[in-house]
Design a protein around this motif. Structure first.
Motif, PDB file in Angstrom:
ATOM      1  N   PHE A 107       0.845  -1.201   0.000  1.00 52.33           N
ATOM      2  CA  PHE A 107       0.000   0.000   0.000  1.00 52.33           C
ATOM      3  C   PHE A 107       0.875   1.243   0.000  1.00 52.33           C
ATOM      4  N   PRO A 108       0.630   2.258  -0.830  1.00 54.71           N
ATOM      5  CA  PRO A 108      -0.611   2.537  -1.556  1.00 54.71           C
ATOM      6  C   PRO A 108      -0.795   1.805  -2.889  1.00 54.71           C
ATOM      7  N   LYS A 109       0.133   0.915  -3.229  1.00 53.09           N
ATOM      8  CA  LYS A 109      -0.056   0.140  -4.456  1.00 53.09           C
ATOM      9  C   LYS A 109      -0.753  -1.177  -4.131  1.00 53.09           C
ATOM     10  N   ALA A 110      -1.510  -1.673  -5.084  1.00 55.90           N
ATOM     11  CA  ALA A 110      -2.126  -2.978  -4.936  1.00 55.90           C
ATOM     12  C   ALA A 110      -1.128  -4.054  -5.349  1.00 55.90           C
ATOM     13  N   THR A 111      -1.379  -5.295  -4.941  1.00 57.31           N
ATOM     14  CA  THR A 111      -0.538  -6.398  -5.377  1.00 57.31           C
ATOM     15  C   THR A 111      -1.142  -7.016  -6.631  1.00 57.31           C
ATOM     16  N   ASP A 112      -0.386  -7.888  -7.259  1.00 55.87           N
ATOM     17  CA  ASP A 112      -0.904  -8.533  -8.464  1.00 55.87           C
ATOM     18  C   ASP A 112      -1.899  -9.633  -8.132  1.00 55.87           C
ATOM     19  N   ARG A 113      -2.094  -9.908  -6.856  1.00 57.28           N
ATOM     20  CA  ARG A 113      -3.067 -10.924  -6.438  1.00 57.28           C
ATOM     21  C   ARG A 113      -4.244 -10.299  -5.683  1.00 57.28           C
ATOM     22  N   THR A 114      -4.357  -9.000  -5.745  1.00 56.31           N
ATOM     23  CA  THR A 114      -5.449  -8.313  -5.060  1.00 56.31           C
ATOM     24  C   THR A 114      -6.796  -8.685  -5.664  1.00 56.31           C
ATOM     25  N   SER A 115      -7.750  -9.015  -4.804  1.00 51.77           N
ATOM     26  CA  SER A 115      -9.125  -9.230  -5.228  1.00 51.77           C
ATOM     27  C   SER A 115      -9.873  -7.906  -5.134  1.00 51.77           C
ATOM     28  N   TRP A 116     -10.781  -7.675  -6.077  1.00 50.04           N
ATOM     29  CA  TRP A 116     -11.492  -6.395  -6.151  1.00 50.04           C
ATOM     30  C   TRP A 116     -13.003  -6.608  -6.146  1.00 50.04           C
ATOM     31  N   GLY A 117     -13.707  -5.649  -5.553  1.00 45.19           N
ATOM     32  CA  GLY A 117     -15.146  -5.625  -5.677  1.00 45.19           C
ATOM     33  C   GLY A 117     -15.531  -4.927  -6.967  1.00 45.19           C
ATOM     34  N   GLN A 118     -16.853  -4.814  -7.174  1.00 45.84           N
ATOM     35  CA  GLN A 118     -17.345  -4.226  -8.419  1.00 45.84           C
ATOM     36  C   GLN A 118     -17.418  -2.697  -8.355  1.00 45.84           C
ATOM     37  N   GLY A 119     -17.292  -2.159  -7.152  1.00 49.85           N
ATOM     38  CA  GLY A 119     -17.291  -0.716  -6.988  1.00 49.85           C
ATOM     39  C   GLY A 119     -18.644  -0.152  -6.613  1.00 49.85           C
ATOM     40  N   THR A 120     -18.622   0.975  -5.930  1.00 51.02           N
ATOM     41  CA  THR A 120     -19.845   1.699  -5.584  1.00 51.02           C
ATOM     42  C   THR A 120     -19.576   3.182  -5.829  1.00 51.02           C
ATOM     43  N   GLN A 121     -20.524   3.848  -6.476  1.00 51.39           N
ATOM     44  CA  GLN A 121     -20.326   5.234  -6.886  1.00 51.39           C
ATOM     45  C   GLN A 121     -20.637   6.197  -5.750  1.00 51.39           C
ATOM     46  N   VAL A 122     -19.742   7.156  -5.565  1.00 49.86           N
ATOM     47  CA  VAL A 122     -19.954   8.249  -4.616  1.00 49.86           C
ATOM     48  C   VAL A 122     -19.916   9.554  -5.397  1.00 49.86           C
ATOM     49  N   THR A 123     -20.958  10.355  -5.261  1.00 46.46           N
ATOM     50  CA  THR A 123     -21.035  11.640  -5.948  1.00 46.46           C
ATOM     51  C   THR A 123     -21.287  12.734  -4.925  1.00 46.46           C
ATOM     52  N   VAL A 124     -20.406  13.728  -4.902  1.00 46.10           N
ATOM     53  CA  VAL A 124     -20.514  14.833  -3.954  1.00 46.10           C
ATOM     54  C   VAL A 124     -20.739  16.121  -4.736  1.00 46.10           C
ATOM     55  N   SER A 125     -21.844  16.765  -4.473  1.00 49.69           N
ATOM     56  CA  SER A 125     -22.174  18.006  -5.177  1.00 49.69           C
ATOM     57  C   SER A 125     -21.832  19.216  -4.318  1.00 49.69           C
ATOM     58  N   SER A 126     -21.477  20.277  -4.981  1.00 53.69           N
ATOM     59  CA  SER A 126     -21.087  21.495  -4.262  1.00 53.69           C
ATOM     60  C   SER A 126     -22.282  22.371  -3.962  1.00 53.69           C
TER      61      SER A 126
END
Length: 126
Positions: A107-126
Protein backbone atom coordinates in the motif's frame (compact mmCIF):
# COMPACT_ATOMS: atom_id res chain seq x y z
CA UNK A 1 -11.24 -17.04 -4.47
CA UNK A 2 -12.46 -14.04 -2.52
CA UNK A 3 -15.69 -12.32 -3.46
CA UNK A 4 -16.15 -8.69 -2.43
CA UNK A 5 -19.38 -6.72 -2.63
CA UNK A 6 -19.46 -3.00 -1.90
CA UNK A 7 -22.51 -1.00 -0.87
CA UNK A 8 -23.39 2.35 0.64
CA UNK A 9 -22.49 4.71 -2.18
CA UNK A 10 -24.78 7.53 -3.22
CA UNK A 11 -25.11 11.25 -3.79
CA UNK A 12 -24.53 13.80 -1.06
CA UNK A 13 -23.82 17.48 -0.77
CA UNK A 14 -20.43 18.80 0.17
CA UNK A 15 -19.85 18.49 3.90
CA UNK A 16 -22.04 15.41 4.14
CA UNK A 17 -21.19 11.85 5.15
CA UNK A 18 -21.49 8.36 3.74
CA UNK A 19 -20.55 4.95 5.06
CA UNK A 20 -19.36 2.35 2.59
CA UNK A 21 -19.44 -1.36 3.35
CA UNK A 22 -17.63 -4.26 1.72
CA UNK A 23 -18.79 -7.79 2.47
CA UNK A 24 -16.20 -10.51 1.88
CA UNK A 25 -17.04 -14.12 1.17
CA UNK A 26 -15.31 -17.20 -0.17
CA UNK A 27 -11.72 -17.88 0.88
CA UNK A 28 -11.70 -15.22 3.60
CA UNK A 29 -9.29 -17.17 5.84
CA UNK A 30 -6.40 -16.06 3.64
CA UNK A 31 -7.26 -12.37 3.79
CA UNK A 32 -4.67 -10.46 5.81
CA UNK A 33 -5.24 -6.94 4.59
CA UNK A 34 -8.17 -5.03 3.16
CA UNK A 35 -8.22 -1.61 1.59
CA UNK A 36 -10.24 1.02 -0.22
CA UNK A 37 -9.27 2.57 -3.52
CA UNK A 38 -11.10 4.90 -5.87
CA UNK A 39 -10.98 5.80 -9.53
CA UNK A 40 -12.73 8.61 -11.34
CA UNK A 41 -13.53 8.62 -15.07
CA UNK A 42 -10.30 8.87 -17.04
CA UNK A 43 -8.24 9.00 -13.88
CA UNK A 44 -5.64 6.77 -12.30
CA UNK A 45 -6.60 4.52 -9.44
CA UNK A 46 -6.03 6.26 -6.11
CA UNK A 47 -5.41 4.65 -2.75
CA UNK A 48 -7.51 5.71 0.21
CA UNK A 49 -6.88 3.51 3.23
CA UNK A 50 -5.84 0.03 4.27
CA UNK A 51 -5.70 -2.04 7.41
CA UNK A 52 -4.45 -5.40 8.71
CA UNK A 53 -7.60 -7.31 9.61
CA UNK A 54 -5.91 -9.47 12.27
CA UNK A 55 -3.50 -7.00 13.73
CA UNK A 56 -2.69 -3.39 14.22
CA UNK A 57 -1.76 -1.12 11.41
CA UNK A 58 -3.95 1.35 9.56
CA UNK A 59 -2.81 3.46 6.65
CA UNK A 60 -4.41 6.53 5.09
CA UNK A 61 -3.71 8.61 2.07
CA UNK A 62 -3.04 12.20 3.08
CA UNK A 63 -5.98 13.44 1.00
CA UNK A 64 -8.46 11.69 3.31
CA UNK A 65 -6.66 11.57 6.65
CA UNK A 66 -8.84 13.06 9.37
CA UNK A 67 -12.00 12.82 7.25
CA UNK A 68 -12.24 9.11 6.43
CA UNK A 69 -12.06 6.18 8.84
CA UNK A 70 -11.45 2.57 7.79
CA UNK A 71 -12.58 -0.26 10.04
CA UNK A 72 -13.31 -3.98 9.91
CA UNK A 73 -15.76 -6.29 11.63
CA UNK A 74 -14.15 -9.73 11.80
CA UNK A 75 -17.36 -11.45 12.84
CA UNK A 76 -19.15 -10.13 9.76
CA UNK A 77 -16.16 -10.28 7.38
CA UNK A 78 -17.05 -6.74 6.44
CA UNK A 79 -14.87 -3.72 5.75
CA UNK A 80 -16.17 -0.20 6.27
CA UNK A 81 -15.21 3.29 5.19
CA UNK A 82 -16.79 6.13 7.12
CA UNK A 83 -16.49 9.27 5.03
CA UNK A 84 -17.12 12.64 6.66
CA UNK A 85 -16.72 16.21 5.43
CA UNK A 86 -17.04 15.02 1.87
CA UNK A 87 -15.77 17.27 -0.91
CA UNK A 88 -16.70 17.40 -4.61
CA UNK A 89 -13.23 16.05 -5.40
CA UNK A 90 -14.14 12.88 -3.49
CA UNK A 91 -16.56 12.05 -6.31
CA UNK A 92 -15.41 8.72 -7.71
CA UNK A 93 -16.07 5.01 -7.96
CA UNK A 94 -14.92 3.38 -4.74
CA UNK A 95 -13.49 -0.12 -4.74
CA UNK A 96 -12.85 -2.58 -1.96
CA UNK A 97 -9.68 -4.68 -2.17
CA UNK A 98 -8.37 -7.71 -0.31
CA UNK A 99 -5.24 -9.83 -0.29
CA UNK A 100 -2.79 -11.33 2.17
CA UNK A 101 -0.75 -9.07 4.46
CA UNK A 102 1.27 -8.22 1.35
CA UNK A 103 -1.38 -5.72 0.32
CA UNK A 104 -0.68 -3.59 3.39
CA UNK A 105 3.04 -3.85 2.76
CA UNK A 106 2.63 -2.66 -0.81
CA UNK A 107 0.00 0.00 0.00
CA UNK A 108 -0.61 2.54 -1.56
CA UNK A 109 -0.06 0.14 -4.46
CA UNK A 110 -2.13 -2.98 -4.94
CA UNK A 111 -0.54 -6.40 -5.38
CA UNK A 112 -0.90 -8.53 -8.46
CA UNK A 113 -3.07 -10.92 -6.44
CA UNK A 114 -5.45 -8.31 -5.06
CA UNK A 115 -9.12 -9.23 -5.23
CA UNK A 116 -11.49 -6.39 -6.15
CA UNK A 117 -15.15 -5.62 -5.68
CA UNK A 118 -17.35 -4.23 -8.42
CA UNK A 119 -17.29 -0.72 -6.99
CA UNK A 120 -19.85 1.70 -5.58
CA UNK A 121 -20.33 5.23 -6.89
CA UNK A 122 -19.95 8.25 -4.62
CA UNK A 123 -21.04 11.64 -5.95
CA UNK A 124 -20.51 14.83 -3.95
CA UNK A 125 -22.17 18.01 -5.18
CA UNK A 126 -21.09 21.50 -4.26
Amino acid sequence: QVHLVESGGGSVQAGGSLRLSCAASGDTANIGCMAWFRRGPGEERESIAALYIRGSGIFYDESVRGRFTISHDNAKNTLYLQMNSLKPEDTSMYYCAADSWRLCISFPKATDRTSWGQGTQVTVSS
